[in-house]
Design an enzyme around this catalytic site. Structure first.
Site, PDB file in Angstrom:
ATOM      1  N   GLN A 251       2.744   5.379  -9.975  1.00  0.00           N
ATOM      2  CA  GLN A 251       2.905   3.950  -9.685  1.00  0.00           C
ATOM      3  C   GLN A 251       2.877   3.063 -10.933  1.00  0.00           C
ATOM      4  O   GLN A 251       3.547   2.037 -10.994  1.00  0.00           O
ATOM      5  CB  GLN A 251       1.807   3.504  -8.708  1.00  0.00           C
ATOM      6  CG  GLN A 251       2.028   2.151  -8.086  1.00  0.00           C
ATOM      7  CD  GLN A 251       0.724   1.384  -7.932  1.00  0.00           C
ATOM      8  OE1 GLN A 251       0.010   1.151  -8.896  1.00  0.00           O
ATOM      9  NE2 GLN A 251       0.412   1.018  -6.704  1.00  0.00           N
TER      10      GLN A 251
ATOM     11  N   ARG B 255      -8.181   1.569 -14.418  1.00  0.00           N
ATOM     12  CA  ARG B 255      -6.772   1.146 -14.380  1.00  0.00           C
ATOM     13  C   ARG B 255      -6.597  -0.172 -15.138  1.00  0.00           C
ATOM     14  O   ARG B 255      -5.700  -0.313 -15.962  1.00  0.00           O
ATOM     15  CB  ARG B 255      -6.351   0.977 -12.915  1.00  0.00           C
ATOM     16  CG  ARG B 255      -4.910   0.554 -12.662  1.00  0.00           C
ATOM     17  CD  ARG B 255      -4.726   0.343 -11.155  1.00  0.00           C
ATOM     18  NE  ARG B 255      -3.337   0.207 -10.741  1.00  0.00           N
ATOM     19  CZ  ARG B 255      -2.685  -0.941 -10.663  1.00  0.00           C
ATOM     20  NH1 ARG B 255      -3.301  -2.069 -10.985  1.00  0.00           N
ATOM     21  NH2 ARG B 255      -1.420  -0.978 -10.260  1.00  0.00           N
TER      22      ARG B 255
ATOM     23  N   GLN C 136      -2.400  -8.135  -8.041  1.00  0.00           N
ATOM     24  CA  GLN C 136      -2.730  -9.122  -9.071  1.00  0.00           C
ATOM     25  C   GLN C 136      -1.964 -10.425  -8.856  1.00  0.00           C
ATOM     26  O   GLN C 136      -0.791 -10.404  -8.502  1.00  0.00           O
ATOM     27  CB  GLN C 136      -2.395  -8.537 -10.447  1.00  0.00           C
ATOM     28  CG  GLN C 136      -3.253  -9.089 -11.561  1.00  0.00           C
ATOM     29  CD  GLN C 136      -3.334  -8.136 -12.750  1.00  0.00           C
ATOM     30  OE1 GLN C 136      -3.288  -6.930 -12.585  1.00  0.00           O
ATOM     31  NE2 GLN C 136      -3.482  -8.673 -13.934  1.00  0.00           N
TER      32      GLN C 136
ATOM     33  N   HIS D  66       4.423  -1.785 -14.392  1.00  0.00           N
ATOM     34  CA  HIS D  66       5.429  -1.013 -13.641  1.00  0.00           C
ATOM     35  C   HIS D  66       6.714  -0.802 -14.440  1.00  0.00           C
ATOM     36  O   HIS D  66       7.819  -0.921 -13.924  1.00  0.00           O
ATOM     37  CB  HIS D  66       5.716  -1.653 -12.279  1.00  0.00           C
ATOM     38  CG  HIS D  66       4.483  -1.783 -11.449  1.00  0.00           C
ATOM     39  ND1 HIS D  66       3.864  -0.696 -10.887  1.00  0.00           N
ATOM     40  CD2 HIS D  66       3.726  -2.861 -11.122  1.00  0.00           C
ATOM     41  CE1 HIS D  66       2.768  -1.097 -10.251  1.00  0.00           C
ATOM     42  NE2 HIS D  66       2.658  -2.403 -10.381  1.00  0.00           N
TER      43      HIS D  66
ATOM     44  N   SER E 174       0.940  -2.883  -5.364  1.00  0.00           N
ATOM     45  CA  SER E 174       0.478  -2.503  -6.705  1.00  0.00           C
ATOM     46  C   SER E 174      -1.012  -2.163  -6.681  1.00  0.00           C
ATOM     47  O   SER E 174      -1.421  -1.199  -6.041  1.00  0.00           O
ATOM     48  CB  SER E 174       0.805  -3.619  -7.695  1.00  0.00           C
ATOM     49  OG  SER E 174       0.527  -3.218  -9.018  1.00  0.00           O
ATOM     50  N   LEU E 175      -1.849  -2.961  -7.341  1.00  0.00           N
ATOM     51  CA  LEU E 175      -3.303  -2.772  -7.308  1.00  0.00           C
ATOM     52  C   LEU E 175      -3.814  -2.617  -5.867  1.00  0.00           C
ATOM     53  O   LEU E 175      -4.733  -1.838  -5.597  1.00  0.00           O
ATOM     54  CB  LEU E 175      -3.980  -3.985  -7.964  1.00  0.00           C
ATOM     55  CG  LEU E 175      -5.431  -4.258  -7.584  1.00  0.00           C
ATOM     56  CD1 LEU E 175      -6.347  -3.266  -8.263  1.00  0.00           C
ATOM     57  CD2 LEU E 175      -5.829  -5.674  -7.914  1.00  0.00           C
TER      58      LEU E 175
END
Length: 293
Positions: free
Chosen positions: A244, A113, A9, A195, A88-89
């Site tokens: 995660q 998500r 992101q 996170h 991440s993503l």
């Protein structure tokens, strides 16, 4: 060895993916399939929407995923990953690229998500802040000393760590970190504390979807954010992907592990050049470039 890395992101930009759509029949087919799966025309927002439109989490995450995965697919036979990782993503993009997830299942998980994270953000006001110019352990110690939720969330490169948590705890941390000599401790324009433990409701929601999705044997190892090492077992990959959402993104450590395991050429697949910039700060001895369809 050739490593492919996938952004998360923040990499989105107005008009993203339009060149792919116009130049590749395969890309066009996949983008139209995505519109159908999502139930709205994400291509309209990607190609013609404003920066504000693109900033909505339910749009941002699928948009970046689609740009990354479709770009990888248009590379055809040139795309031969020996190791992959995603920020991440981007980890979901990496899992489609290395054969663990199908395009359709990957997109459905990304959409779930994004919506689950959006819901968690709305349930409790929270934020993130970038801390520059301090050692990781100093940032971790300051976070641990504060009442309230504030944790290290993104280990982006040496001297750049993002913290995540409750707004009051983030404000206090920024104040203390500035006193400790941080070059900058600045709140980020994000919707919530990604996170961090505040994403626990989103993790539970996503866990159910991940458990019910088929994960296949990968064609090459994925270096996952949570463990920062090569993983090839589908069940382990599932567990790490669930963890995660509330665990830190150990990006610096992922890249260092890939280099230690023989990675010499890193190719960023997706919008922007964020990861190429981080690569130069992590280790200048390896090459970093962007994929071109």
């Amino acid at each position: 060895m050739k490593a492919y890395i996938f952004p998360g992101q923040g990499a989105q930009f107005v008009g993203m993916g339009l060149d792919l759509y116009q130049s590749s029949p395969l890309a066009q087919e996949l983008f139209e399939k995505a519109n159908s799966i999502l139930g709205f025309s994400i291509t309209d927002i990607m190609f013609e929407g404003t920066a504000e439109d693109l900033k909505q989490t339910k749009v941002t995450q699928p948009a970046i995923f689609l740009h990354s995965v479709i770009l990888a697919k248009t590379l055809g036979d040139d795309f031969k990953p020996e190791m992959v990782a995603g920020h991440s993503l981007g980890e979901l993009s990496a899992l489609v690229a290395n054969g663990v997830l199908t395009f359709e299942d990957g997109l459905k998980l990304v959409s779930k998500r994004a919506l689950a994270m959006q819901k968690a953000c709305e349930a409790q006001e929270s934020t993130m802040a970038a801390v520059l110019g301090l050692d990781d352990n100093v940032v971790e110690e300051v976070c641990a000393s504060i009442d309230g939720v504030v944790v290290a969330a993104n280990y982006n490169c040496p001297g750049q760590l993002v913290i995540s948590g409750e707004i009051s705890a983030i404000d206090k941390a920024c104040e203390l970190l500035t006193e400790k000599g941080a070059r900058r401790a600045l709140k980020l324009p994000v919707g919530g504390a990604f996170h961090s433990p505040l994403m626990a409701p989103a993790r539970e929601e996503l866990a159910e979807a991940i458990k019910n999705t088929v994960f296949s044997e990968p064609i090459c190892p994925v270096y996952q954010n949570v463990v920062a090492k090569a993983v090839t077992n589908p069940d382990e990959i599932k567990g790490n992907l669930i963890a995660q959402l509330t665990a830190p993104v150990r990006w610096t450590q992922c890249v260092q592990a890939m280099i230690a395991d023989g990675g010499t050429e890193f190719v960023e697949v997706g919008p922007g050049k964020v990861l190429q910039g981080l690569m130069r700060k992590i280790d200048r001895s390896v090459s970093a470039s962007g994929a071109v369809a």
